[in-house]
Design a protein around this motif. Sequence first.
Motif, PDB file in Angstrom:
ATOM      1  N   LEU A  18       0.873  -1.224  -0.040  1.00  0.00           N
ATOM      2  CA  LEU A  18       0.195  -0.013  -0.099  1.00  0.00           C
ATOM      3  C   LEU A  18       0.887   1.515  -0.186  1.00  0.00           C
ATOM      4  CD1 LEU A  18      -2.872  -0.968   2.335  1.00  0.00           C
ATOM      5  CD2 LEU A  18      -3.107  -0.073   0.183  1.00  0.00           C
ATOM      6  N   VAL A  19       1.867   1.297   0.827  1.00  0.00           N
ATOM      7  CA  VAL A  19       2.774   2.556   0.897  1.00  0.00           C
ATOM      8  C   VAL A  19       3.430   2.495  -0.110  1.00  0.00           C
ATOM      9  CG1 VAL A  19       4.624   3.557   2.443  1.00  0.00           C
ATOM     10  CG2 VAL A  19       2.554   2.311   3.541  1.00  0.00           C
ATOM     11  N   GLY A  23       3.349   5.979  -3.006  1.00  0.00           N
ATOM     12  CA  GLY A  23       4.585   6.637  -3.187  1.00  0.00           C
ATOM     13  C   GLY A  23       4.764   6.492  -4.899  1.00  0.00           C
ATOM     14  N   GLU A  24       4.737   5.561  -5.386  1.00  0.00           N
ATOM     15  CA  GLU A  24       4.834   5.472  -6.974  1.00  0.00           C
ATOM     16  C   GLU A  24       4.014   6.576  -7.665  1.00  0.00           C
ATOM     17  OE1 GLU A  24       4.219   1.404  -8.118  1.00  0.00           O
ATOM     18  OE2 GLU A  24       5.932   0.755  -7.269  1.00  0.00           O
ATOM     19  N   ILE A  25       2.860   6.348  -7.362  1.00  0.00           N
ATOM     20  CA  ILE A  25       1.690   7.303  -7.820  1.00  0.00           C
ATOM     21  C   ILE A  25       1.957   8.801  -7.649  1.00  0.00           C
ATOM     22  CG2 ILE A  25      -0.823   8.046  -7.722  1.00  0.00           C
ATOM     23  CD1 ILE A  25      -1.254   5.129  -7.105  1.00  0.00           C
ATOM     24  N   ARG A  26       2.446   9.169  -6.361  1.00  0.00           N
ATOM     25  CA  ARG A  26       2.788  10.449  -6.104  1.00  0.00           C
ATOM     26  C   ARG A  26       3.624  10.773  -6.686  1.00  0.00           C
ATOM     27  NH1 ARG A  26       6.173  11.051  -1.881  1.00  0.00           N
ATOM     28  NH2 ARG A  26       5.150   9.180  -1.114  1.00  0.00           N
ATOM     29  N   LYS A  27       4.779  10.096  -7.022  1.00  0.00           N
ATOM     30  CA  LYS A  27       6.120  10.509  -7.930  1.00  0.00           C
ATOM     31  C   LYS A  27       5.727  10.972  -9.156  1.00  0.00           C
ATOM     32  CE  LYS A  27       9.689   8.048  -5.048  1.00  0.00           C
ATOM     33  NZ  LYS A  27      10.707   6.942  -5.123  1.00  0.00           N
ATOM     34  N   LYS A  28       4.601  10.356  -9.818  1.00  0.00           N
ATOM     35  CA  LYS A  28       4.017  10.829 -10.946  1.00  0.00           C
ATOM     36  C   LYS A  28       3.271  12.009 -11.133  1.00  0.00           C
ATOM     37  CE  LYS A  28       4.436   5.927 -12.598  1.00  0.00           C
ATOM     38  NZ  LYS A  28       3.810   4.669 -13.046  1.00  0.00           N
ATOM     39  N   ARG A  30       0.240  12.194  -9.694  1.00  0.00           N
ATOM     40  CA  ARG A  30      -0.962  11.788  -9.956  1.00  0.00           C
ATOM     41  C   ARG A  30      -1.627  11.088  -8.630  1.00  0.00           C
ATOM     42  NH1 ARG A  30      -2.104  10.920 -15.556  1.00  0.00           N
ATOM     43  NH2 ARG A  30      -3.891   9.618 -14.791  1.00  0.00           N
ATOM     44  N   GLY A  31      -2.742  10.960  -8.906  1.00  0.00           N
ATOM     45  CA  GLY A  31      -3.515  10.138  -7.588  1.00  0.00           C
ATOM     46  C   GLY A  31      -4.220  11.143  -6.777  1.00  0.00           C
ATOM     47  N   THR A  32      -5.251  10.583  -5.901  1.00  0.00           N
ATOM     48  CA  THR A  32      -5.853  11.332  -4.918  1.00  0.00           C
ATOM     49  C   THR A  32      -5.457  11.190  -3.664  1.00  0.00           C
ATOM     50  OG1 THR A  32      -7.438   9.641  -4.607  1.00  0.00           O
ATOM     51  CG2 THR A  32      -7.809  11.179  -6.487  1.00  0.00           C
ATOM     52  N   PHE A  33      -4.725  10.124  -3.004  1.00  0.00           N
ATOM     53  CA  PHE A  33      -4.083  10.069  -1.621  1.00  0.00           C
ATOM     54  C   PHE A  33      -2.845  10.847  -2.005  1.00  0.00           C
ATOM     55  CE2 PHE A  33      -7.770   6.919  -1.253  1.00  0.00           C
ATOM     56  CZ  PHE A  33      -8.102   7.288  -0.064  1.00  0.00           C
ATOM     57  N   GLN A  34      -2.457  11.448  -0.712  1.00  0.00           N
ATOM     58  CA  GLN A  34      -1.070  11.784  -0.500  1.00  0.00           C
ATOM     59  C   GLN A  34      -0.711  11.580   0.866  1.00  0.00           C
ATOM     60  OE1 GLN A  34      -1.675  15.716  -1.960  1.00  0.00           O
ATOM     61  NE2 GLN A  34      -2.734  16.585  -0.269  1.00  0.00           N
ATOM     62  N   ARG A  35       0.681  11.481   1.178  1.00  0.00           N
ATOM     63  CA  ARG A  35       1.092  11.308   2.613  1.00  0.00           C
ATOM     64  C   ARG A  35       0.977  12.324   3.183  1.00  0.00           C
ATOM     65  NH1 ARG A  35       6.799   9.170   1.921  1.00  0.00           N
ATOM     66  NH2 ARG A  35       7.155  11.620   1.952  1.00  0.00           N
ATOM     67  N   HIS A  91      -5.508  -1.365  -7.043  1.00  0.00           N
ATOM     68  CA  HIS A  91      -4.197  -1.622  -7.085  1.00  0.00           C
ATOM     69  C   HIS A  91      -3.702  -2.975  -6.229  1.00  0.00           C
ATOM     70  CE1 HIS A  91      -3.845   2.515  -8.729  1.00  0.00           C
ATOM     71  NE2 HIS A  91      -4.270   2.856  -7.696  1.00  0.00           N
ATOM     72  N   LEU A  92      -4.309  -3.439  -5.408  1.00  0.00           N
ATOM     73  CA  LEU A  92      -4.030  -4.628  -4.735  1.00  0.00           C
ATOM     74  C   LEU A  92      -5.075  -5.785  -4.614  1.00  0.00           C
ATOM     75  CD1 LEU A  92      -2.240  -2.439  -1.775  1.00  0.00           C
ATOM     76  CD2 LEU A  92      -1.284  -3.724  -3.836  1.00  0.00           C
ATOM     77  N   ASP A  93      -6.050  -5.566  -5.367  1.00  0.00           N
ATOM     78  CA  ASP A  93      -7.293  -6.436  -5.394  1.00  0.00           C
ATOM     79  C   ASP A  93      -6.731  -8.220  -5.116  1.00  0.00           C
ATOM     80  OD1 ASP A  93      -6.595  -6.605  -8.045  1.00  0.00           O
ATOM     81  OD2 ASP A  93      -8.467  -6.963  -8.503  1.00  0.00           O
TER      82      ASP A  93
END
Length: 104
Positions: A18-19, A23-28, A30-35, A91-93
Amino acid sequence: MKVIQIVPHEGERLYDDLVRKEGEIRKKSRGTFQRAGRVTRSAAKWKHKAYRGWVRLERGPSGSVTAKIRAPAHDREWQMLSAFLGFVDRHLDSKVSSITIDYR
């Protein structure tokens, strides 16, 4: 508050995945969740770009993950719940065995 217990298939390291995925999505950019804050070996806190509130992730025994979802307005927690479950499903189904939701 909603408490989600996610149990992975045997041998999967769900918290790490999950973490890592966030992180991969944030580096691009993109995405809606952020640390929000720093990630430790056993806990992380995420915020959503559109919805107010947070998700606190904790590593549990035998690879399980506990996610606590809070929002300032209790009647808006469903948005964070839906967004988080969508993230896990997208992402993890294949790594998830079961998900339990506890309404508090």
